[in-house]
Design a protein around this motif. Structure first.
Motif, PDB file in Angstrom:
ATOM      1  N   LYS A 944      -4.118 -45.791  -1.517  1.00  0.00           N
ATOM      2  CA  LYS A 944      -3.250 -46.858  -2.010  1.00  0.00           C
ATOM      3  C   LYS A 944      -1.845 -46.371  -2.363  1.00  0.00           C
ATOM      4  N   GLU A 945      -1.763 -45.138  -2.865  1.00  0.00           N
ATOM      5  CA  GLU A 945      -0.464 -44.689  -3.378  1.00  0.00           C
ATOM      6  C   GLU A 945      -0.151 -43.308  -2.821  1.00  0.00           C
ATOM      7  N   GLU A 965      -0.257 -49.321  -0.591  1.00  0.00           N
ATOM      8  CA  GLU A 965       0.595 -50.298  -1.272  1.00  0.00           C
ATOM      9  C   GLU A 965       1.887 -49.688  -1.790  1.00  0.00           C
ATOM     10  N   CYS A 982      -0.562 -50.103   8.702  1.00  0.00           N
ATOM     11  CA  CYS A 982      -0.552 -50.032   7.241  1.00  0.00           C
ATOM     12  C   CYS A 982      -0.149 -51.399   6.672  1.00  0.00           C
ATOM     13  N   ASN A 983      -0.855 -51.833   5.636  1.00  0.00           N
ATOM     14  CA  ASN A 983      -0.587 -53.142   5.028  1.00  0.00           C
ATOM     15  C   ASN A 983       0.402 -52.975   3.882  1.00  0.00           C
ATOM     16  N   ILE A 984       1.583 -52.519   4.195  1.00  0.00           N
ATOM     17  CA  ILE A 984       2.587 -52.214   3.186  1.00  0.00           C
ATOM     18  C   ILE A 984       3.755 -53.165   3.349  1.00  0.00           C
ATOM     19  N   ASP A 985       4.408 -53.454   2.207  1.00  0.00           N
ATOM     20  CA  ASP A 985       5.513 -54.398   2.228  1.00  0.00           C
ATOM     21  C   ASP A 985       6.746 -53.765   2.859  1.00  0.00           C
ATOM     22  N   ASP A 988       9.040 -51.862   0.387  1.00  0.00           N
ATOM     23  CA  ASP A 988       8.621 -50.506   0.032  1.00  0.00           C
ATOM     24  C   ASP A 988       8.986 -49.513   1.130  1.00  0.00           C
ATOM     25  N   LYS A1009       2.956 -56.950   7.581  1.00  0.00           N
ATOM     26  CA  LYS A1009       3.979 -57.438   6.660  1.00  0.00           C
ATOM     27  C   LYS A1009       5.397 -57.077   7.103  1.00  0.00           C
TER      28      LYS A1009
END
Length: 1035
Positions: A944-945, A965, A982-985, A988, A1009
C-alpha cells in the motif's frame, strides 16, 4: 537569362591559339555575357535568347583553329552525330543543347569530379564589364598560356566569372528545347549510350581543339573590376608516362570521359595502345563511324562487333582496313560468302569467333581457308555445310551449330568441339574426327548418332586423344574401345554404359577424371587405375557396389545412389570423403593413408563395425573429423584413435554405450543421443562437455586433463560418476537427483580448481558432501536451491571464499540457519545471496538486512513471512534512526557526503517480487543505502505504501501492486519507474515524479485512475521524461 560560370580550364601544354579564334571568342562573350549589363534582363527570357545561346554553344563546340584539318570537318562530324541520333529533322535549338550536354556537361570520371571539387558558382556578374574589356582579358590569358607551355599541367579555376566556356542556366523560365537535360543517363530519346560513346570519342580524339579549349580562355580572375571571391587553383603534376600508366586501367567509355578533362588527358587517352581492341559489342554504330575508327587506328589488333547492326558491312570494312587484325568477334546477323573469301586477305588473323549468325544463304557450302588462323569458333550458327582448310588451326568449336556436314583439313588441330550438333550423322562425325590425327580433346556431347564403331575409329586414328566428352550419347557402350592415352572421360546420362563397360575403361591407365552421372544401368564399378584422381557417381539408381584402387585418388562424389551398399576404396591421396544420404550403405572398407575428413550423415544402415574402420589400425591413420549424424543403427560406439579431433553423433538415438579413447579429441557433439546410458571418456582433450541432453545416463567416467567446463544438468539417474579433470572450473550437476555425497567428495578431491558448483535439486547431497567443499579453495559460486538442507554450517566452514550463495526454496532452513551470517560474520566476502521462496521469518530477514551490510545483491522473492520493509524503524536494530525525518535536508549537498563516508551498506540490487504479505516499504536516507541502484517490488498485491529516499536509485519496479495508495520518492537519479496495473491516483504519481529530476521512462499502462489527459500533466511535472507508456491509443 541568368549566366553561371561552371568550370574554367586553361591548359599550359598546348601551343598558343591562332588569332582567328579571338574574334569568335569575343563574339561569344559579347553574345552570352551581354545580358549581364542589365540584371533585370535575366528574368524571363524569350525563345530568341535560348536560340542564340544554343547557337553560340554549338559554334564554340565546332570552332577549331589548329590548322591540321579543314574547317568543314567539325560540321561533318556533327552531321554524322545527327544521323546517328536519327534526328535528321531535329530543330537547331534541340541539337545544340544535346551536343553541348553530351560533350561538356556529362561528368567524365570520378577523377574529373575530384579535379573540379573546388569549383564554385559565381554569385554576381560585373555590370560594368564591356566587350572591349573581355577582349583584353582574352589576350592576357593567351599570353599567360604561352609563358607556361612547358609545365604540362592543367589549371582548374573556380569562382571566376570570366571563363571562356559557360553553361547557361535559367532559374525562372518555361521548359524549352534549349533547357532540356541531355545527360548520358537520361537522353535515350535523342542520344543513345552507344552514340554518346562514339561521338565523345570522336570529339576527344580529333586533332581539333576540344570545345572546352577555346582560345578565349583566360587565367586572370577579373573582368571590369576586382572579383570578391578568390580563384581556387588545382595543379596536377602528371607526366605523360604517368597518365599512360593510369589510363591503361580504363575501358573505352572511361577513356572518352577522361579525354574531356583537358588537352593533356585528351592526348593521353587517344594513345593507340589503349585502342588496340575496338570493342563495339551490342553498340549501335554506323558503317561510316566504324570506318572512321578503323582509319584512325589502323594498327588495331582486335575487333568485336558482336550484336552491332550491319555486321556484314562492318566486318568487310575491318578486314579491308585493319591489316594487323589478329582477333575478330562477330555475330547476331548474316554473313555472306564474300566475307569468307575476304578472310584470306587478313594475313595476321589468328582467332575468329562467330556466334549466333547465319552463314551464307543457307544452301551453299561455306569455305573457310586461312593459312595462319589458329582458333575458330562457329557456335550456334545456321549453315548447311562447312569446309575448313586451315593448316595452322589448333582449336575448332562448332558447338550447337546445325550443319549436316563438316569437312576438315586441319592437320594440327588438337581441340574439336561438336557438342549438340544434332544434325551431324555418325559418319560425318567419324570423318571429321579422323581427319585430325593430332586431336587431343574431343567434345561430342549430345550427338545422339555416335556409335561404338566411330569411337573405335577415333581411337585408332587419334592416338594422342586425352579428353573425351561423350555425355548424352545413348548408343555407346565402349565395347572393344581402347583409349590408352585418355585422361578425362565424361559419360553423363549414357544409357548404354553398364558394368561391362568398366573393362574398356580399365585399359585407360592414364585416366585421371571419370564422370558417370545418371548412368541408370550401371550396377557396379571396379577399377584399378593408378592415376585416377576424380570420380563422380551421382543419381545412379541401380549402382550397388564401388571398388576403387588408385594411389592418386583425391576426390570422390557419390550421391543419391539408393542401392549402394558396399564401398571399398584404396588411395594414398584422398583427404576428404563425403557419402551423405546413402541409406543402404552397410559395408565400408577404407585404406586411405591421408584421409582427414569423413561425412557419413544419414547413412542409416551403418552398423557398429564402422567404428573399427576409423579406429587405429583400421586404414585411416590421419583421420581428424568424423561425422556420423543420424546413423540410427549405431548402438555401441567405441573409438580408439590417436588422430581424431572432432566427432559428431547428433541424432544417433539408438546409442546406449559410448567409449572414447582419443587423446586429441577436442570436439564432441551428442545432441539427440537421448538413450545413452554409459559413457567413458578415457584421456580425451575435450575442454568442455555437455551431457545434459542424455537423461538416461547412469554411469560416467571422464578423464580429461584439459577440461574446464562440464554440464550434467538433467542427468536424473546418474548414480556413478568418476570425474578426473584437474583443470575443471565449472560443474553443473543440477537435477542429478541420484548424485550422492561419496561421488561429490571424489569429484572435489580430483578437481580442486572448481570455481562454480551448481547442485540445484540434488536432494541426495548432505553434510558430508558439503564438508568436502573445503578442497575447493577457489569456489566462489554455490547453488543449493531446491534441496532439503537443514544446516548450513558445513557451507560456512568450508567455503570461506564464497561470493554467491543461492538458497532458493530451501524450505527446511529454520530461522536460526543464517545466524552465522549476521551474528558470527561467516562468509566475509559474500556479495550475492538468494533466499527466494524461503520460510524465514520477519525478524530473521530484518537482522540479515541490518547486519549484512557487505551484500550487494539480495533476493527475497516470494517470501510469505515478510510483512514490511521498514528501514526507518527496525525493532532496536536501527534505533538510532528517527521515524520522522526531513529527506530534503538529508539529501542536501552538505549532508550527503558525510553519510557516504560512514556507510558500510553496499547493497545495489534488492528484489522482493511476489511477496504477498508486504504492505509497507520505507527506506529513508538515514538507512545509508547510498549504493542501491535497483529495487523490484512487483507482484506484491498487498503493498500500500512506498516511501523511498535513495540518492543513487535508478530503477524502481512497482508493477501489479494493485493496492498501492501512497508513493513518495526522493530519488534524484531515478531513470525508470514502472507502475503498470497500479490503482494509484494521478496526483500521487505527479507529486512523486516531480522529485525525480532525471526520470526518463514512466510506465503507467492499465492504471485505472490515470486518463489520457493526464499525460500532459505528468510530462509537465517531470520535464526530463522521454518515454511514457500508457494503454491509451494516440489521438
Amino acid at each position: 537569362m541568368k549566366i553561371w560560370c561552371c568550370l574554367c580550364f586553361t591548359f599550359e601544354d598546348e601551343e598558343a591559339p591562332l588569332k582567328g579564334n579571338n574574334v569568335q571568342d569575343k563574339a561569344m562573350r559579347e553574345g552570352i555575357f551581354e545580358n549581364d549589363k542589365d540584371p533585370e534582363s535575366n528574368i524571363g527570357n524569350n525563345a530568341e535568347d535560348a536560340e542564340e545561346a544554343a547557337a553560340t554553344r554549338l559554334a564554340l563546340a565546332l570552332t577549331d583553329s589548329r590548322g591540321e584539318r579543314d574547317d568543314q570537318e567539325p560540321l561533318r562530324l556533327f552531321e554524322d552525330m545527327n544521323r546517328a541520333m536519327g534526328g535528321g529533322g531535329a530543330y537547331w535549338d534541340e541539337v545544340a543543347p544535346a551536343l553541348d550536354e553530351a560533350v561538356h556537361v556529362f561528368d567524365p570520371l570520378p577523377l574529373r569530379k575530384t579535379l573540379i571539387r573546388f569549383a564554385r558558382r559565381v554569385q554576381g556578374e560585373g555590370s560594368s564589364s564591356t566587350a572591349g574589356a573581355a577582349a583584353a582579358a582574352t589576350a592576357s590569358g593567351n599570353e599567360d598560356c604561352d609563358r607556361d607551355t612547358h609545365n604540362k599541367r592543367a589549371k582548374v579555376y573556380s569562382g571566376s566569372h570570366d571563363c571562356h566556356y559557360v553553361a547557361a542556366m535559367s532559374s525562372d523560365v518555361d521548359s524549352s528545347s534549349a533547357d532540356r537535360d541531355f545527360s548520358l543517363s537520361e537522353s535515350s530519346s535523342v542520344l543513345s549510350r552507344n552514340e554518346i560513346f562514339y561521338h565523345n570519342f570522336m570529339w576527344n580524339n580529333s586533332s581539333n581543339e576540344n570545345p572546352c579549349d577555346s582560345s578565349g580562355g583566360r587565367d586572370d580572375g577579373d573582368e571590369g573590376g576586382t572579383s570578391k571571391s578568390e580563384d581556387v587553383e588545382v595543379r596536377m603534376d602528371l607526366t605523360d608516362d604517368l597518365l599512360h600508366m593510369v589510363f591503361s586501367f580504363l575501358d573505352h567509355i572511361n577513356l572518352c570521359r577522361a579525354a574531356m578533362v583537358c588537352r593533356q588527358w585528351r592526348a593521353a587517352s587517344a594513345h593507340e595502345d589503349f585502342w588496340r581492341c575496338l570493342n563495339f559489342e551490342s553498340r549501335n554504330i554506323s558503317v561510316d563511324q566504324f570506318e572512321d575508327m578503323c582509319r584512325r587506328y589502323p594498327n588495331a589488333t582486335e575487333v568485336n562487333i558482336h550484336g552491332a547492326p550491319n555486321i556484314h558491312l562492318l566486318v568487310m570494312k575491318a578486314v579491308s582496313s585493319l591489316r594487323n587484325l589478329e582477333v575478330l568477334t562477330l555475330g547476331r546477323g548474316q554473313l555472306g560468302d564474300p566475307f569468307f573469301h575476304a578472310l584470306a586477305e587478313c594475313n595476321m588473323l589468328k582467332s575468329l569467333n562467330v556466334n549466333d549468325a547465319t552463314l551464307g544463304n543457307g544452301v551453299q557450302e561455306i569455305p573457310i581457308n586461312h593459312d595462319r588462323l589458329r582458333h575458330l569458333q562457329l557456335t550456334k550458327c545456321r549453315v548447311v555445310r562447312i569446309s575448313v582448310r586451315c593448316p595452322q588451326l589448333e582449336t575448332l568449336s562448332l558447338k550447337r551449330s546445325n550443319m549436316a556436314q563438316a569437312v576438315l583439313s586441319c592437320p594440327l588441330l588438337h581441340l574439336l568441339d561438336i557438342g549438340s550438333c544434332h544434325k551431324l550423322s555418325d559418319a560425318a562425325i567419324r570423318s571429321a574426327a579422323t581427319s585430325c590425327p593430332q586431336l587431343e580433346s574431343l567434345d561430342m556431347s549430345n550427338c545422339s548418332c555416335v556409335s561404338d564403331e566411330t569411337l573405335r575409329e577415333i581411337a585408332l586414328t587419334c592416338a594422342n586423344l586425352h579428353i573425351l566428352n561423350a555425355s548424352y550419347c545413348p548408343n555407346i557402350s565402349l565395347e572393344s574401345v581402347r583409349l590408352p592415352m585418355l585422361t578425362v572421360l565424361k559419360l553423363h546420362s549414357c544409357e548404354g554404359i553398364t558394368s561391362a563397360s568398366m573393362a574398356a575403361i580399365s585399359h585407360s591407365y592414364m585416366l585421371e577424371v571419370l564422370e558417370l552421372d545418371n548412368c541408370n544401368l550401371l550396377t557396379s564399378v571396379s577399377l584399378d587405375l593408378p592415376r585416377l584422381q576424380n570420380i563422380r557417381l551421382v543419381h545412379c539408381r541401380k549402382f550397388a557396389d564401388l571398388n576403387l584402387r588408385s594411389i592418386m585418388l583425391s576426390s570422390i562424389m557419390v550421391s543419391n545412389c539408393p542401392a549402394l551398399h558396399c564401398i571399398n576404396i584404396t588411395s594414398n591421396s584422398l583427404q576428404k570423403l563425403a557419402l551423405q544420404k546413402q541409406e543402404n550403405l552397410t559395408t565400408l572398407a577404407l585404406q586411405c593413408q591421408c584421409l582427414q575428413e569423413v561425412d557419413l550423415t544419414d547413412c542409416e544402415s551403418l552398423t557398429n563395425s564402422v567404428c573399427e574402420v576409423f579406429s587405429d589400425g583400421g586404414g585411416c591413420p590421419m583421420l581428424k573429423t568424423l561425422v556420423l549424424d543420424n546413423c540410427e543403427n549405431l548402438t555401441a560406439v567405441q573409438f580408439c584413435s590417436t588422430s581424431l579431433v572432432s566427432l559428431s553423433l547428433v541424432g544417433c538415438r539408438a546409442i546406449t554405450s559410448l567409449e572414447l579413447t582419443c587423446p586429441r579429441l577436442e570436439k564432441l557433439c551428442l545432441d539427440g543421443s537421448d538413450h545413452l546410458e554409459r559413457a567413458s571418456f578415457s584421456l580425451v582433450a575435450l575442454q568442455s562437455l555437455n551431457l545434459g541432453i542424455c537423461p538416461k545416463l547412469n554411469i560416467l567416467n571422464i578423464e580429461a586433463p584439459y577440461m574446464v567446463s562440464l554440464e550434467l544438468k538433467g542427468c536424473g539417474v546418474l548414480s556413478e560418476a568418476t570425474i578426473n579433470c584437474p583443470l575443471l572450473t565449472s560443474l553443473d550437476a543440477s537435477f542429478c537427483s541420484q548424485l550422492k555425497d561419496d561421488c561429490l567428495s571424489a569429484t572435489t578431491a580430483s578437481c580442486p580448481l572448481i570455481e562454480s558448483l551448481i547442485l540445484m535439486s540434488c536432494p541426495s547431497v548432505g553434510s558430508d558432501g558439503l564438508y568436502s567443499l573445503r578442497w575447493l579453495k577457489h569456489l566462489t559460486l554455490l547453488d543449493l536451491s531446491y534441496t532439503f538442507l537443514i544446516n548450513l554450517q558445513p557451507v560456512f566452514e568450508s567455503c570461506l571464499q564464497l561470493k554467491v550463495l543461492k538458497l532458493q526454496a530451501c524450505k527446511y532452513l529454520n530461522d536460526t540457519s543464517l545466524e552465522p551470517l549476521y551474528i558470527e560474520g561467516a562468509l566475509p566476502v559474500l556479495q550475492e545471496l538468494d533466499l527466494s521462496y524461503g520460510t524465514l521469518c520477519q525478524s530473521a530477514i530484518e537482522e540479515l538486512l541490518a547486519c549484512c551490510t557487505h551484500l550487494t545483491h539480495l533476493s527475497l522473492n516470494g517470501c510469505v513471512n515478510m510483512h514490511d520493509l521498514n528501514w526507518g524503524y527496525s525493532g532496536g536494530q536501527l534505533s538510532e534512526l528517527p521515524s520522522v525525518y526531513n529527506s530534503s535536508a538529508l539529501l542536501s549537498d552538505e549532508n550527503i557526503h558525510e553519510p557516504i563516508e560512514q556507510a558500510n551498506r553496499l547493497l545495489q540490487n534488492l528484489n522482493c517480487v511476489g511477496c504477498p504479505n508486504i504492505r509497507k516499504v520505507l527506506i529513508p536516507p538515514m538507512a545509508r543505502c547510498f549504493h542501491l541502484l535497483s529495487l523490484n517490488l512487483s507482484l506484491s498485491a498487498n503493498l500500500k505504501e512506498v516511501d523511498v529516499a535513495c540518492f543513487n536509485l535508478c530503477f524502481l519496479n512497482l508493477s501489479n501492486c494493485c493496492a498501492l495508495e501512497v508513493l513518495k520518492l526522493e530519488c534524484p537519479r531515478l531513470t525508470s519507474l514502472f507502475l503498470q496495473s497500479c490503482n494509484i491516483d494521478e496526483e500521487d504519481v505527479e507529486a512523486a515524479i516531480s522529485r525525480c529530476s532525471m526520470l526518463e521512462t514512466l510506465d503507467v499502462r492499465f492504471c485505472p485512475k490515470i486518463c489520457s489527459i493526464s499525460m500532459g500533466r505528468l510530462r509537465s511535472a517531470c520535464p526530463s521524461l522521454k518515454r511514457v507508456f500508457s494503454s491509451f491509443s494516440p489521438p
